[in-house]
Design an enzyme around this catalytic site. Structure first.
Site, PDB file in Angstrom:
ATOM      1  CB  THR A 182      -0.789  -0.152   1.173  1.00  0.00           C
ATOM      2  OG1 THR A 182      -1.854  -1.038   1.152  1.00  0.00           O
ATOM      3  CG2 THR A 182      -1.458   1.304   1.536  1.00  0.00           C
ATOM      4  NE  ARG A 210      -9.936  -5.431   4.293  1.00  0.00           N
ATOM      5  CZ  ARG A 210      -8.926  -4.703   4.218  1.00  0.00           C
ATOM      6  NH1 ARG A 210      -8.615  -3.907   3.169  1.00  0.00           N
ATOM      7  NH2 ARG A 210      -8.175  -4.571   5.134  1.00  0.00           N
ATOM      8  CB  VAL A 211     -13.927  -0.573   2.419  1.00  0.00           C
ATOM      9  CG1 VAL A 211     -13.044   0.719   2.886  1.00  0.00           C
ATOM     10  CG2 VAL A 211     -14.707  -0.414   1.102  1.00  0.00           C
ATOM     11  CG  ASP A 213      -6.066   1.288   6.915  1.00  0.00           C
ATOM     12  OD1 ASP A 213      -6.021   0.225   6.201  1.00  0.00           O
ATOM     13  OD2 ASP A 213      -4.894   1.880   6.779  1.00  0.00           O
ATOM     14  CB  THR A 232       1.049   0.629   5.186  1.00  0.00           C
ATOM     15  OG1 THR A 232       0.931  -0.748   4.790  1.00  0.00           O
ATOM     16  CG2 THR A 232       2.404   1.077   5.699  1.00  0.00           C
ATOM     17  N   GLY A 233      -0.798  -1.464   6.619  1.00  0.00           N
ATOM     18  CA  GLY A 233      -0.747  -2.847   7.493  1.00  0.00           C
ATOM     19  C   GLY A 233      -2.366  -3.347   7.508  1.00  0.00           C
TER      20      GLY A 233
HETATM   21  N1  ASP Z   1      -4.001  -1.149   5.062  1.00  0.00           N
HETATM   22  C1  ASP Z   1      -4.275  -1.679   3.632  1.00  0.00           C
HETATM   23  C2  ASP Z   1      -5.518  -2.273   4.026  1.00  0.00           C
HETATM   24  O1  ASP Z   1      -6.066  -2.884   4.845  1.00  0.00           O
HETATM   25  C3  ASP Z   1      -3.374  -2.805   3.268  1.00  0.00           C
HETATM   26  C4  ASP Z   1      -1.941  -2.518   3.328  1.00  0.00           C
HETATM   27  O2  ASP Z   1      -1.503  -1.381   4.052  1.00  0.00           O
HETATM   28  O3  ASP Z   1      -0.964  -3.165   2.906  1.00  0.00           O
HETATM   29  O4  ASP Z   1      -6.442  -2.270   3.095  1.00  0.00           O
END
Ligand code: ASP
Length: 312
Positions: A182, A210-211, A213, A232-233
């Site tokens: 991301t 699904r959505v 953050d 991110t995460g």
């Molecule tokens: N935060 C993003 C999500 O949950 C994924 C990511 O950061 O890799 O959609």
């Protein structure tokens, strides 16, 4: 921390597991540098909002990270993207979620911020808006992502990974396929105004609909007169914690980005465990820092005087 000149910008390309191959590292370092460069150039005459949108657009166009052209896919093999931006000068945010049409969701999110009274526009209606605005169209699933998807489907069908892992097991998602790539940017301009932007294709093999953050102000991104953050995460944890807002609010007062980011990351990890998230944070002086509890989170930081890339 030393004083730095403005404009200043930081970008990240996602917390997760990253290949240690030299070729991949070089490619990502190059991409982070190009994104920082585009952001700084925008800051010569423009605002921090211009800076973060230009920086993220470069990442979305690259095709090698999980946003825009390179977006990952859900369980059915289709792309849906989320993006959000926020700007301290107006105190407003704009975001789009579950969009499939635009090549650059960050540009559509900016439109929502600047040209509508809304904060979040989703799904088919957001896609129709992108089409009406004449924004470039997403080219469809990239060959890189198609290969990853086919490999994952093969593993699931062959029983190599549990067949029902996807509906109730974020931890397992993480172990099997990782989170990552991301993208996001935070910046401060010459006038001391701050902006944040985040863009993603979401977590690999997510449930359709699904959505995460990334389009949620305060979770995946946040900017105020005190600072700006992009996270991110695992989106579900980031939403529950309100990660970006927590980090930015903790900067108000006497906090500096290094100690605030480290402390917020420690607290987040104590609640949700390791291998779950990371973020970048910048303050109104242009001081930036990146933290993560995953194996890696490539990120970069630049002003007119220097360009630095960290996080492998
Ligand atoms: N935060 C993003 C999500 O949950 C994924 C990511 O950061 O890799 O959609």
């Amino acid at each position: 921390m030393i004083a730095v000149s403005k404009p200043a910008i930081a970008v990240h390309v996602g917390a997760g597991r990253w290949s240690r191959e030299q070729k991949v590292i070089e490619e990502i370092v190059e991409l982070v540098r190009s994104s920082l460069d585009a952001g700084l150039r925008a800051g010569e005459t423009g605002s921090s909002l211009d800076m973060v949108v230009q920086a993220v657009k470069v990442l979305e166009d690259s095709g090698i990270v999980n946003a825009g052209v390179g977006s990952t896919v859900d369980l059915t093999g289709s792309v849906s993207m989320d993006s959000g931006v926020m700007y301290s000068k107006t105190g407003r945010a704009g975001a789009v979620a579950y969009v499939k049409y635009p090549r650059n969701p960050v540009v559509l999110a900016r439109y929502v911020l600047e040209q509508t009274d809304h904060v979040l526009v989703v799904g088919e209606a957001a896609d129709r808006l992108a089409e009406r605005l004449g924004l470039p169209r997403h080219p469809g699933v990239s060959a890189r992502v198609r290969n990853l998807y086919e490999d994952a489907v093969r593993k699931i069908r062959s029983g190599e990974v549990p067949q029902r892992f996807y509906s109730r097991s974020l931890e397992l998602w993480l172990k099997l396929f990782g989170i990552g790539d991301t993208v996001g940017a935070v910046a401060v301009d010459k006038d001391g105004e701050l902006a944040a932007a985040t863009s993603t294709g979401g977590v690999f093999l997510k449930m359709p609909g699904r959505v995460g953050d990334s389009p949620i102000a305060g979770a995946g991104f946040y900017a105020s007169k005190c600072g700006a953050a992009s996270a991110t995460g695992i989106g579900e944890f980031i939403i529950l914690y309100g990660l970006s807002r927590k980090a930015v609010d903790s900067l108000c007062g006497s906090g500096d980005p290094v100690s605030v980011a480290e402390e917020v990351m420690r607290d987040f990890t104590s609640k949700y465990g390791g291998d779950t998230a990371g973020f970048i944070l910048i303050d109104r002086e242009g001081r930036a820092h990146g933290v993560y509890n995953t194996q890696a989170m490539p990120w970069g930081y630049a002003t007119r005087e220097f360009v630095k890339v960290f996080g492998f």
